[in-house]
Design a protein around this motif. Structure first.
Motif, PDB file in Angstrom:
ATOM      1  N   UNK A 197       2.055  46.179  36.030  1.00  0.00           N
ATOM      2  CA  UNK A 197       1.510  44.734  35.243  1.00  0.00           C
ATOM      3  C   UNK A 197       0.382  45.117  34.306  1.00  0.00           C
ATOM      4  N   UNK A 198      -0.685  45.803  34.834  1.00  0.00           N
ATOM      5  CA  UNK A 198      -1.743  46.040  34.055  1.00  0.00           C
ATOM      6  C   UNK A 198      -1.629  46.844  32.819  1.00  0.00           C
ATOM      7  N   UNK A 199      -0.808  47.748  33.064  1.00  0.00           N
ATOM      8  CA  UNK A 199      -0.279  48.656  31.930  1.00  0.00           C
ATOM      9  C   UNK A 199       0.509  47.894  30.946  1.00  0.00           C
ATOM     10  N   UNK A 200       1.205  47.005  31.345  1.00  0.00           N
ATOM     11  CA  UNK A 200       1.954  46.300  30.358  1.00  0.00           C
ATOM     12  C   UNK A 200       1.286  45.361  29.556  1.00  0.00           C
ATOM     13  N   UNK A 201       0.266  44.772  30.175  1.00  0.00           N
ATOM     14  CA  UNK A 201      -0.622  43.879  29.565  1.00  0.00           C
ATOM     15  C   UNK A 201      -1.705  44.723  28.794  1.00  0.00           C
ATOM     16  N   UNK A 202      -2.192  45.829  29.037  1.00  0.00           N
ATOM     17  CA  UNK A 202      -2.877  46.821  28.048  1.00  0.00           C
ATOM     18  C   UNK A 202      -2.097  47.270  27.072  1.00  0.00           C
ATOM     19  N   UNK A 203      -0.918  47.582  27.047  1.00  0.00           N
ATOM     20  CA  UNK A 203       0.021  48.097  26.139  1.00  0.00           C
ATOM     21  C   UNK A 203       0.247  47.083  25.124  1.00  0.00           C
ATOM     22  N   UNK A 204       0.292  45.556  25.341  1.00  0.00           N
ATOM     23  CA  UNK A 204       0.550  44.573  24.449  1.00  0.00           C
ATOM     24  C   UNK A 204      -0.703  44.717  23.416  1.00  0.00           C
TER      25      UNK A 204
END
Length: 217
Positions: A197-204
């Protein structure tokens, strides 16, 4: 390379918020942080993990239990820092263009420097609790939030409220703003593949900030 030491926070120019809207949007989505009260003459500050309510402008409210050590620090000096962070993730060195690249961290962080007012009046404490319940428990299903002979009324004496008035904002969005668009695309793909979930937020953040940082033709 130009850097900025913002009263103790190292913020490179490429990590600074693109505008006020960026850090404001972050705070609207992140309502848990650490309240840090330095007090006066202490070896270490008091640090309290806590939920909070931000009004979107310059006020934050929260409540804490009376035994909390933060009250002594605020009595010594009514100043506090609210530290909020998210989208934090580790970027392996081999994502950095070759297998011998340098690892780093990506993250978003907003710090609010505040004047603090401690609130003991039962009506005002109840109002803070009501605002927090409306935010965190919008479905309701709780006892009336008011002083008196009811469940919450009996508990109001065990908590105190805090009203924070924001006097300064420090914000940092570290997502490869100094790297090439091609590099950010590779990192974004790897973040998506890893998929926490943190990877997805950082990706955005990596993609949207990259788009806004791109030179206009």
């Amino acid at each position: 390379m130009r850097t900025c030491h913002h009263r103790g926070v190292l913020i490179h120019r490429h990590d600074a918020p693109l505008d006020d809207a960026e850090w404001r949007a972050f705070l609207r989505e992140h309502d848990f942080g650490e309240l840090i009260a330095p007090g006066a003459g202490r070896d270490l500050p008091i640090v309290v993990p806590t939920h909070f309510i931000w009004d979107g402008k310059d006020e934050v409210v929260l409540h804490l239990a009376k035994p909390n050590p933060v009250w002594e620090a605020l009595a010594e000096r009514p100043r506090a820092l609210l530290s909020v962070f998210g989208a934090y993730t580790f970027i392996p060195g081999h994502w950095n263009q070759d297998e011998y690249g340098v690892p780093t961290s990506y993250y978003a962080a907003v710090q609010l420097a505040c004047d603090a007012e401690v609130i003991d009046d039962p009506e005002r404490v109840a109002a803070i609790l009501e605002r927090q319940l409306a935010h965190f428990q919008p479905e309701g299903k709780h006892a009336p939030v008011e002083p008196g002979d009811n469940r919450y009324g009996k508990l109001l004496g065990s908590i105190r409220g805090i009203r924070l008035t924001v006097t300064d904002v420090r914000a940092k969005f570290k997502f490869g703003g100094n790297r090439t668009p091609q590099h950010r695309e590779v990192v974004a793909k790897n973040l998506g593949d890893r998929g926490s979930s943190l990877d997805r937020e950082a990706r955005a953040y990596t993609l949207t900030r990259g788009q806004r940082l791109a030179p206009k033709i």
